[in-house]
Design an enzyme around this catalytic site. Structure first.
Site, short mmCIF file in Angstrom:
data_model
loop_
_atom_site.label_atom_id
_atom_site.label_comp_id
_atom_site.label_asym_id
_atom_site.label_seq_id
_atom_site.Cartn_x
_atom_site.Cartn_y
_atom_site.Cartn_z
CD GLU B 51 -1.57 -2.74 1.44
OE1 GLU B 51 -0.66 -2.47 1.90
OE2 GLU B 51 -2.71 -2.93 1.18
CG PHE B 113 -10.02 -9.83 11.63
CD1 PHE B 113 -8.45 -9.82 12.32
CD2 PHE B 113 -9.99 -9.51 9.88
CE1 PHE B 113 -8.10 -10.28 10.94
CE2 PHE B 113 -9.22 -9.88 8.83
CZ PHE B 113 -7.83 -10.11 9.78
CD GLN B 114 -7.62 -6.98 8.13
OE1 GLN B 114 -7.80 -6.84 6.90
NE2 GLN B 114 -6.43 -7.45 7.68
CE LYS B 163 -17.56 -6.17 3.69
NZ LYS B 163 -16.68 -7.64 4.28
CG MET B 485 23.11 12.31 3.43
SD MET B 485 23.77 12.80 3.21
CE MET B 485 22.60 13.77 1.00
C1 LIG Z 1 12.60 5.59 5.41
C2 LIG Z 1 13.26 6.30 5.82
N1 LIG Z 1 14.57 5.53 6.87
C3 LIG Z 1 15.59 6.08 7.01
C4 LIG Z 1 16.28 7.93 6.46
C5 LIG Z 1 17.77 8.31 6.62
N2 LIG Z 1 18.35 8.04 5.66
C6 LIG Z 1 17.94 9.17 4.85
S1 LIG Z 1 19.40 8.85 3.46
C7 LIG Z 1 19.72 7.35 3.99
C8 LIG Z 1 20.88 6.67 2.77
C9 LIG Z 1 19.66 6.23 1.76
O1 LIG Z 1 20.80 5.08 0.83
P1 LIG Z 1 20.89 4.94 -0.33
O2 LIG Z 1 18.99 4.31 -0.73
O3 LIG Z 1 21.49 4.04 -0.59
O4 LIG Z 1 21.09 5.86 -0.98
P2 LIG Z 1 22.73 7.18 -0.44
O5 LIG Z 1 22.72 8.08 0.41
O6 LIG Z 1 23.49 5.59 -0.91
O7 LIG Z 1 23.27 7.37 -2.43
C10 LIG Z 1 18.91 6.89 5.64
C11 LIG Z 1 19.45 6.37 5.92
C12 LIG Z 1 15.12 8.11 5.81
N3 LIG Z 1 15.38 9.36 5.17
N4 LIG Z 1 13.91 7.33 5.30
#
Ligand SMILES: Cc1ncc(C[n+]2csc(CCOP(=O)(O)OP(=O)(O)O)c2C)c(N)n1
Ligand SMILES: [Mg+2]
Lengths: 183, 584
Positions: B51, B113-114, B163, B485
């Site tokens: 979803e 449920f749900q 529902k 990042m």
């Molecule tokens: C759902 C979610 N969890 C954690 C984060 C924190 N976060 C921001 S950037 C990042 C790394 C993303 O890794 P990747 O997709 O490999 O991208 P890169 O920075 O390596 O280009 C994280 C964990 C986030 N923004 N969103």
């Protein structure tokens, strides 16, 4: 405890009078918005208005004035909020209701009755060991009354939170006198 | 003449009347009755694998079309899966209508449920939500939802439908515009700016010596890109486009300075810092733009145009606040400026300011060290090649992380609505489903999703949806084997103590994974392979393509204004640091 002069010179609280559509969930929307934006509600009272489609929520908030502007704007974004007025405590009339049950042996009961009469409160119920009284009036007056009751031992206490309306200015008061009840 | 139909039939008919052509969703117990009339409807339903995917697809669709995206899912876990996209849409002001099933009204409150308190859970991540308690209310609630989602500051609206409300019969009635407005006495967005404020803004603009146009996502929401361009050219003033506004002003326009903010370019950041007037249009002084607020653009007066009164003064007190629709207000400002000019007034000479800005641009172009033969592939190089190889009109989506910032930095956005990303919430996993939604909205366009190896693993399963539903998108994974990042922050601010950021260079096998989902998979490991792989990907139109670029894990995003830093202290690429003094 806040004295009257203190309250007059330094309004530490703000009163928001919020007119909302009378719909399920509207109170939850308003109160969760305060929580979400990190504001504390000091007291809150809700009741239907003269128009059955609308309710009035009176919210007392303790804040500095500038963040208040932000919460008012955020509140106004709620679809169910129709109107918000901020009431200046110095220019509004505030009322609140207090009910208290005080433990007093029969021989001392007279003192509580007298106190209640001085404050122009009401005796709601009398028991062997306890008495229930009520008082409506300005929040300051209720504070004073509560303080005095404490000396006897309060068993249960309930306050409604305040409701407020703007004071009529001189002109409006005169008008009201001239034309009788507003139509 | 009224006609008895079920609440479910009314729901689908109402969606048709709202001109919905696509619903992204996945059925289940409580929403079942709504899926039956859908079989007889011309509305296309796209069956997702999760979803969250439906929500982001609806967002991607809305981003590129300007029309509200629609998602429909069942109660309980499906509704909770929708929370992230709703919040994402709320933060980025994306018009979206989400319909969730709910347990029958008689079971509400019993932990059936749900059952979950969908309206309660989503209250703070929607512009508005409603639990529909009677089949008779369905058409009005649907009309209200679309009205609220698309007017004022756009946003997501959720309708929770029990529902039995779907099953019960009702008297069909399609409410008029007037009935809708009358039913919402507390909802009256202001669109026309205050005439006195507009005059004041015009005068302030002519008096400014160092003006900057600060364009935010509101420009796109208000379809104000043309108006912005006219204003910029009229007053010959440089424009910065925030992460949410990329494409709102063409990158190849001589007045365009590109992106400011945490990973903006040095010129855009500094031009805002030094300006004496920030003409703020549909932007909200986000912390990623201002850096340390107390030292942000200290000498600037602020004109702030925003449709949301709550944005005025939230972060920075404006000198001239104008609540209104960006397009209408900009057009009025243009008129007011022309009136002043026709009346003999003159604009300040800003040529000195402009040459100062040009100086910064010359000194501080975006920079990364070129690929030496045999070295690991630079992610920025891959982006440049993707950009140069992209067919005209390509829509770019991105995930969240380093690859997102490089995408925004290195792409050339010359057309509005060609950039789809998660700005406010920063939702990893956004790009693949958003790209699918974008492709559904603009099937005539090539859609590229630039994703990180981390992000891709959060929502990649939607490529199955893309294959089955024949929605061909292209995905470029910049695989640096890291949550890049976060790795960058640990390198820079935690003394290279890397904690839980290493993913894996080998796992998963992205090519095999892509193939298993019906896509073409391509792996690229060296600079020579980049161009041919991109050419091949661009030549495939009948299915989705995933190109995995194995890139340098050590590459960092520059410039950078670390959280809490002043924009004055922007960190440049170390190779540019020698020229720092020119940033005055
Ligand atoms: C759902 C979610 N969890 C954690 C984060 C924190 N976060 C921001 S950037 C990042 C790394 C993303 O890794 P990747 O997709 O490999 O991208 P890169 O920075 O390596 O280009 C994280 C964990 C986030 N923004 N969103
Ligand atoms: Mg990565």
């Amino acid at each position: 405890m806040s004295s009257t002069t203190h309250a007059l010179n330094q309004p530490t609280h703000h009163i928001l009078s919020v007119l909302v559509q009378n719909r399920p969930g509207v109170l939850a929307r308003v109160s969760s918005l305060f929580a979400r934006r990190g504001y504390n509600i000091f007291s809150l009272a809700v009741a239907p208005t003269e128009d059955p489609m609308l309710s009035r929520i009176t919210i007392v908030v303790d804040v500095e004035s500038s963040p208040l502007e932000q919460i008012v704007k955020q509140l106004f974004k709620l679809v169910d909020v129709v109107k918000i007025s901020e009431l200046d405590p110095r220019r509004s009339v505030e009322r609140e209701l207090l009910m208290a049950t005080v433990r007093v042996p029969a021989e001392d009961r007279g003192q509580v009755v007298e106190l209640t009469n001085i404050f122009e409160g009401k005796i709601l119920a009398v028991g062997v060991e306890a008495i229930t009284v009520s008082l409506d009036g300005s929040p300051d007056k209720l504070d004073d009354f509560e303080e005095l009751l404490r000396g006897y031992g309060i068993v249960e206490l309930q306050r409604t939170g305040r409701v407020a309306l703007p004071k009529l200015d001189k002109e409006a008061r005169l008008k009201a006198v001239k034309h009788g009840k507003a139509s | 003449m009224t006609q008895k139909i079920t609440g479910a039939q009314a729901l689908i008919r109402a969606l048709e009347l709202e001109n919905v052509d696509t619903i992204f969703g996945l059925p289940g117990g409580c929403i079942l009755p709504a899926y039956d009339p859908l079989l007889d409807s011309p509305i296309r339903h796209i069956l997702v694998r999760h979803e969250q995917g439906a929500g982001h697809m609806a967002e991607g669709y809305a981003h590129v079309t300007g029309r509200p995206g629609v998602a429909m899912v069942t109660s309980g876990p499906a509704a909770t899966n929708m929370v992230t996209p709703l919040c994402d849409a709320y933060m980025d002001s994306i018009p979206m209508v989400c319909i969730t099933g709910q347990v029958p009204t008689s079971a509400i409150g019993t932990d059936a449920f749900q059952e979950c308190d969908t309206v309660g859970i989503t209250r703070s991540v929607t512009k508005h939500n409603e639990l529909i308690m009677s089949a008779d209310d369905v058409p009005l609630m649907v009309r209200q939802a679309f009205h609220i989602a698309t007017t004022g500051r756009p946003g997501p609206v959720l309708l929770d439908v029990p529902k039995d409300v779907l099953q019960n019969s009702m008297n069909w009635h399609w409410p008029s515009d007037e009935e809708v407005l009358d039913s919402l006495p507390g909802y009256k967005p202001v669109t026309k700016g205050h005439p006195r404020m507009i005059k004041e803004a015009a005068r302030m603009i002519l008096d400014a010596k160092q003006p900057i146009l600060y364009a935010g996502g509101g420009i796109l929401k208000a379809r104000a890109a043309d108006a912005l361009r006219e204003l910029a050219e009229l007053i010959d003033t440089p424009v910065v486009t925030t992460l949410m506004a990329r494409g709102a002003f063409p990158d190849d326009h001589p007045l365009c300075l590109g992106m400011p903010g945490m990973h903006g370019n040095a010129t855009a950041i500094t031009a805002m810092q030094k300006s004496d007037l920030l003409i703020t249009l549909g932007a909200r002084f986000d912390d990623r733009i201002t850096g340390k607020v107390a030292t942000f653009a200290p000498d600037a007066k602020i004109i702030h145009v925003d449709i949301d009164p709550a944005e005025q003064g939230k972060v920075r007190r404006p000198d001239v606040p104008i609540v209104g629709d960006c397009r209408l207000v900009i057009e009025e400002i243009i008129k007011a400026i022309k009136d002043l000019l026709n009346g003999g007034e003159k604009q300040q000479d800003i040529s000195q300011w402009k040459s100062r800005v040009s100086g910064w641009r010359e000194q501080f172009p975006l920079y990364y060290p070129a690929n030496e033969p045999g070295e690991a592939l630079k992610p920025q190089y891959c982006l440049e090649q993707l950009r140069d190889g992209a067919p005209e009109g390509t829509i770019l989506c991105s995930g969240v992380g380093q690859h997102q910032m490089w995408s925004s930095q290195y792409w050339k956005f010359n057309e509005p609505y060609t950039w789809v990303n998660s700005g406010g919430l920063g939702t990893m996993g956004f790009s693949v489903p958003a790209a699918i939604g974008a492709k559904v909205g603009r099937p005539d366009r090539t859609v590229w999703a630039v994703d990180g190896d981390g992000c891709f693993q959060m929502t990649a399963q939607e490529l199955v949806t893309a294959s089955v539903e024949r929605i061909p998108i292209k995905v470029a994974i910049l695989n640096n084997s890291y949550l890049g990042m976060v790795r960058q922050w640990q390198e820079m601010f935690y003394e290279e103590r890397y904690s839980e950021v290493y993913l894996s260079p080998e796992l998963p096998d992205f090519v095999k994974w892509a193939e298993s989902m019906g896509c073409i998979g391509i792996r690229v490991e060296s600079p020579e392979e980049v161009q041919p792989a991109i050419e091949k990907a661009n030549s495939i139109d009948d299915r989705s393509v995933v190109v995995e670029f194995r890139v340098d894990a050590g590459e960092k995003v520059f410039p950078m204004v670390p959280a809490g830093f002043s924009n004055d202290d922007v960190l440049l690429h170390p190779d540019q640091n020698g020229r720092r003094e020119f940033l005055r």
